[in-house]
Design an enzyme around this catalytic site. Structure first.
Site, PDB file in Angstrom:
ATOM      1  CG  HIS A 264      69.208 -13.190  -5.700  1.00 36.34           C
ATOM      2  ND1 HIS A 264      70.018 -13.320  -6.793  1.00 36.34           N
ATOM      3  CD2 HIS A 264      68.914 -14.443  -5.285  1.00 36.34           C
ATOM      4  CE1 HIS A 264      70.208 -14.608  -7.039  1.00 36.34           C
ATOM      5  NE2 HIS A 264      69.567 -15.315  -6.136  1.00 36.34           N
TER       6      HIS A 264
ATOM      7  CG  HIS B 268      67.170 -16.597  -1.440  1.00 33.90           C
ATOM      8  ND1 HIS B 268      66.350 -17.276  -2.316  1.00 33.90           N
ATOM      9  CD2 HIS B 268      68.383 -16.529  -2.049  1.00 33.90           C
ATOM     10  CE1 HIS B 268      67.033 -17.603  -3.404  1.00 33.90           C
ATOM     11  NE2 HIS B 268      68.275 -17.163  -3.266  1.00 33.90           N
TER      12      HIS B 268
END
Ligand code: 5GP
Length: 140
Positions: free
Chosen positions: A103, A105
């Site tokens: 992921h 951010h």
């Protein structure tokens, strides 16, 4: 390095087994709000294809994530009238990674305002819902 484990939280969000405040979705990626935002509008972008992190993701899948990250960065700047954007991405425990589905951010930032510490304060669901609405409007 450990194998990808499809019982991680983000894999469950992808499969619809856990809720999330989704702000963006396409064929290859999903963007949703971090439940413990470091600043309002803190969004996580994940690939739909399984990948533990930067060390094992297929380059094409990573490219899709970065394309979506750019869209979310522009929307986050607009939606929150931000002065800047912080992009973070952690790999393995030693690198600061806690959830083992890659992921990125995207965090809207304002001049002189520090980010909260990582994963420190759970945001109220109604606040997350409002922030997701703002981001979706900015993406439209
Ligand atoms: P990292 O692995 O990059 O260190 O951080 C994982 C991030 O996921 C943290 O910022 C944390 O607040 C966020 N997070 C942890 N659990 C959940 C969850 O169940 N839902 C959402 N939306 N975010 C989560």
């Amino acid at each position: 390095m450990a194998e990808y484990d499809n019982s991680n939280i983000f894999a469950k969000i992808l499969r619809g087994e856990l809720p999330a405040q989704k702000v963006y979705e396409d064929e290859h990626t999903l963007g949703f709000l971090d439940i413990m935002p470091r600043a309002p509008g803190h969004t996580l972008i994940i690939p739909k294809r399984p990948a533990r992190n930067l060390l094992d993701i297929e380059p094409e899948s990573l490219a899709h994530v970065i394309k979506t990250a750019k869209k979310i960065a522009i929307a986050g700047k607009k939606a929150f009238n931000a002065d800047g954007i912080t992009m973070q991405q952690f790999n393995e425990t030693a690198g600061g990674q806690v959830v083992f589905h890659l992921h990125v951010h995207i965090i809207p930032r304002h001049t002189g305002v520090q980010m909260k510490p990582a994963a420190s304060v759970m945001e109220k669901p109604e606040v997350l819902a409002e922030h997701a609405k703002l981001l979706k409007e900015a993406l439209a």
